[in-house]
Design a protein around this motif. Structure first.
Motif, PDB file in Angstrom:
ATOM      1  N   ARG A  54       0.836  -1.194   0.000  1.00 49.36           N
ATOM      2  CA  ARG A  54       0.000   0.000   0.000  1.00 49.36           C
ATOM      3  C   ARG A  54       0.881   1.258   0.000  1.00 49.36           C
ATOM      4  O   ARG A  54       0.631   2.197  -0.750  1.00 49.36           O
ATOM      5  CB  ARG A  54      -0.913   0.008   1.224  1.00 49.36           C
ATOM      6  N   GLU A  55       1.926   1.249   0.798  1.00 50.33           N
ATOM      7  CA  GLU A  55       2.841   2.394   0.829  1.00 50.33           C
ATOM      8  C   GLU A  55       3.524   2.566  -0.526  1.00 50.33           C
ATOM      9  O   GLU A  55       3.685   3.683  -1.007  1.00 50.33           O
ATOM     10  CB  GLU A  55       3.885   2.209   1.934  1.00 50.33           C
ATOM     11  N   SER A  56       3.911   1.471  -1.155  1.00 47.97           N
ATOM     12  CA  SER A  56       4.545   1.532  -2.479  1.00 47.97           C
ATOM     13  C   SER A  56       3.604   2.170  -3.494  1.00 47.97           C
ATOM     14  O   SER A  56       4.003   3.031  -4.281  1.00 47.97           O
ATOM     15  CB  SER A  56       4.949   0.132  -2.923  1.00 47.97           C
ATOM     16  N   ARG A  57       2.337   1.764  -3.479  1.00 47.63           N
ATOM     17  CA  ARG A  57       1.360   2.341  -4.408  1.00 47.63           C
ATOM     18  C   ARG A  57       1.134   3.822  -4.116  1.00 47.63           C
ATOM     19  O   ARG A  57       0.991   4.622  -5.035  1.00 47.63           O
ATOM     20  CB  ARG A  57       0.037   1.581  -4.340  1.00 47.63           C
ATOM     21  N   GLN A  58       1.128   4.185  -2.830  1.00 44.23           N
ATOM     22  CA  GLN A  58       0.937   5.590  -2.471  1.00 44.23           C
ATOM     23  C   GLN A  58       2.091   6.450  -2.984  1.00 44.23           C
ATOM     24  O   GLN A  58       1.874   7.569  -3.448  1.00 44.23           O
ATOM     25  CB  GLN A  58       0.794   5.744  -0.959  1.00 44.23           C
ATOM     26  N   ILE A  59       3.300   5.918  -2.926  1.00 44.81           N
ATOM     27  CA  ILE A  59       4.456   6.651  -3.439  1.00 44.81           C
ATOM     28  C   ILE A  59       4.317   6.835  -4.950  1.00 44.81           C
ATOM     29  O   ILE A  59       4.560   7.914  -5.486  1.00 44.81           O
ATOM     30  CB  ILE A  59       5.774   5.926  -3.093  1.00 44.81           C
ATOM     31  N   ALA A  60       3.912   5.780  -5.651  1.00 46.02           N
ATOM     32  CA  ALA A  60       3.756   5.862  -7.102  1.00 46.02           C
ATOM     33  C   ALA A  60       2.661   6.863  -7.485  1.00 46.02           C
ATOM     34  O   ALA A  60       2.818   7.637  -8.429  1.00 46.02           O
ATOM     35  CB  ALA A  60       3.439   4.480  -7.683  1.00 46.02           C
ATOM     36  N   VAL A  61       1.566   6.876  -6.743  1.00 46.53           N
ATOM     37  CA  VAL A  61       0.478   7.817  -7.010  1.00 46.53           C
ATOM     38  C   VAL A  61       0.946   9.242  -6.737  1.00 46.53           C
ATOM     39  O   VAL A  61       0.665  10.169  -7.515  1.00 46.53           O
ATOM     40  CB  VAL A  61      -0.768   7.469  -6.162  1.00 46.53           C
ATOM     41  N   LEU A  62       1.661   9.434  -5.648  1.00 49.19           N
ATOM     42  CA  LEU A  62       2.175  10.757  -5.317  1.00 49.19           C
ATOM     43  C   LEU A  62       3.131  11.246  -6.403  1.00 49.19           C
ATOM     44  O   LEU A  62       3.073  12.403  -6.810  1.00 49.19           O
ATOM     45  CB  LEU A  62       2.896  10.709  -3.965  1.00 49.19           C
ATOM     46  N   GLU A  63       3.973  10.362  -6.875  1.00 50.17           N
ATOM     47  CA  GLU A  63       4.909  10.752  -7.922  1.00 50.17           C
ATOM     48  C   GLU A  63       4.174  11.150  -9.198  1.00 50.17           C
ATOM     49  O   GLU A  63       4.535  12.128  -9.850  1.00 50.17           O
ATOM     50  CB  GLU A  63       5.895   9.634  -8.225  1.00 50.17           C
ATOM     51  N   GLU A  64       3.136  10.413  -9.546  1.00 53.47           N
ATOM     52  CA  GLU A  64       2.360  10.763 -10.733  1.00 53.47           C
ATOM     53  C   GLU A  64       1.732  12.143 -10.581  1.00 53.47           C
ATOM     54  O   GLU A  64       1.746  12.948 -11.507  1.00 53.47           O
ATOM     55  CB  GLU A  64       1.267   9.723 -10.978  1.00 53.47           C
ATOM     56  N   ARG A  65       1.224  12.429  -9.392  1.00 50.92           N
ATOM     57  CA  ARG A  65       0.610  13.731  -9.144  1.00 50.92           C
ATOM     58  C   ARG A  65       1.657  14.845  -9.212  1.00 50.92           C
ATOM     59  O   ARG A  65       1.419  15.888  -9.814  1.00 50.92           O
ATOM     60  CB  ARG A  65      -0.074  13.731  -7.783  1.00 50.92           C
ATOM     61  N   PHE A  66       2.821  14.618  -8.618  1.00 49.61           N
ATOM     62  CA  PHE A  66       3.898  15.599  -8.681  1.00 49.61           C
ATOM     63  C   PHE A  66       4.352  15.826 -10.119  1.00 49.61           C
ATOM     64  O   PHE A  66       4.630  16.942 -10.530  1.00 49.61           O
ATOM     65  CB  PHE A  66       5.103  15.147  -7.857  1.00 49.61           C
ATOM     66  N   ALA A  67       4.440  14.765 -10.901  1.00 53.79           N
ATOM     67  CA  ALA A  67       4.996  14.843 -12.248  1.00 53.79           C
ATOM     68  C   ALA A  67       4.096  15.612 -13.209  1.00 53.79           C
ATOM     69  O   ALA A  67       4.576  16.114 -14.223  1.00 53.79           O
ATOM     70  CB  ALA A  67       5.261  13.444 -12.790  1.00 53.79           C
ATOM     71  N   ARG A  68       2.819  15.721 -12.916  1.00 51.28           N
ATOM     72  CA  ARG A  68       1.898  16.426 -13.821  1.00 51.28           C
ATOM     73  C   ARG A  68       2.339  17.858 -14.086  1.00 51.28           C
ATOM     74  O   ARG A  68       2.243  18.340 -15.189  1.00 51.28           O
ATOM     75  CB  ARG A  68       0.493  16.422 -13.247  1.00 51.28           C
ATOM     76  N   GLY A  69       2.807  18.529 -13.064  1.00 45.86           N
ATOM     77  CA  GLY A  69       3.226  19.923 -13.232  1.00 45.86           C
ATOM     78  C   GLY A  69       4.736  20.065 -13.308  1.00 45.86           C
ATOM     79  O   GLY A  69       5.250  21.167 -13.235  1.00 45.86           O
ATOM     80  N   GLY A  70       5.449  18.978 -13.434  1.00 46.49           N
ATOM     81  CA  GLY A  70       6.906  19.016 -13.409  1.00 46.49           C
ATOM     82  C   GLY A  70       7.394  18.896 -11.975  1.00 46.49           C
ATOM     83  O   GLY A  70       6.849  19.535 -11.078  1.00 46.49           O
ATOM     84  N   LEU A  71       8.386  18.072 -11.770  1.00 47.66           N
ATOM     85  CA  LEU A  71       8.886  17.830 -10.421  1.00 47.66           C
ATOM     86  C   LEU A  71       9.826  18.945  -9.964  1.00 47.66           C
ATOM     87  O   LEU A  71      10.774  19.282 -10.661  1.00 47.66           O
ATOM     88  CB  LEU A  71       9.661  16.508 -10.369  1.00 47.66           C
TER      89      LEU A  71
END
Length: 114
Positions: free
Chosen positions: A70-87
């Motif tokens: 679950r933590e791994s998936r949360q990290i991946a989701v967070l990264e996708e959200r961050f990446a939308r506007g550029g990291l």
């Protein structure tokens, strides 16, 4: 009442079955988005393999493995959200820190059991 039941039935049947992944343990889980950072993708892949190996060897209980996945998936989701506007640098640092923490906790839990 009938409208609410009909709406619920339609909503349940509208879920894409092809988007589901069959977990080797028999459960169905939604796939995590693929990370945009190659380093994060590699680290998450290693963490997921470590979780799977720990579960298969009995070093991790089902509950522990589920929480770590679950933590791994949360990290991946967070990264996708961050990446939308550029990291930004702080977002990149947060992702890397969370991945390192996940790998550290996974390793510690695996090492604590014979």
């Amino acid at each position: 009442m009938r409208i609410a039941l009909l709406a619920a039935a339609v909503a349940l049947t509208a879920l894409p079955a092809a988007a589901q992944i069959r977990d080797p343990s028999g459960g169905v889980r939604w796939p995590a988005p693929s990370p945009a950072l190659p380093g994060v993708a590699r680290e998450l892949g290693q963490a997921d393999r470590s979780i799977r190996d720990g579960r298969e060897s009995g070093q991790l209980s089902r509950r522990e493995a589920r929480a770590l996945r679950r933590e791994s998936r949360q990290i991946a989701v967070l990264e996708e959200r961050f990446a939308r506007g550029g990291l930004s640098e702080s977002e990149r640092a947060e992702l890397e820190t969370r991945v390192r923490a996940l790998r550290s906790v996974t390793g510690a839990k695996r090492a604590s059991k014979p």
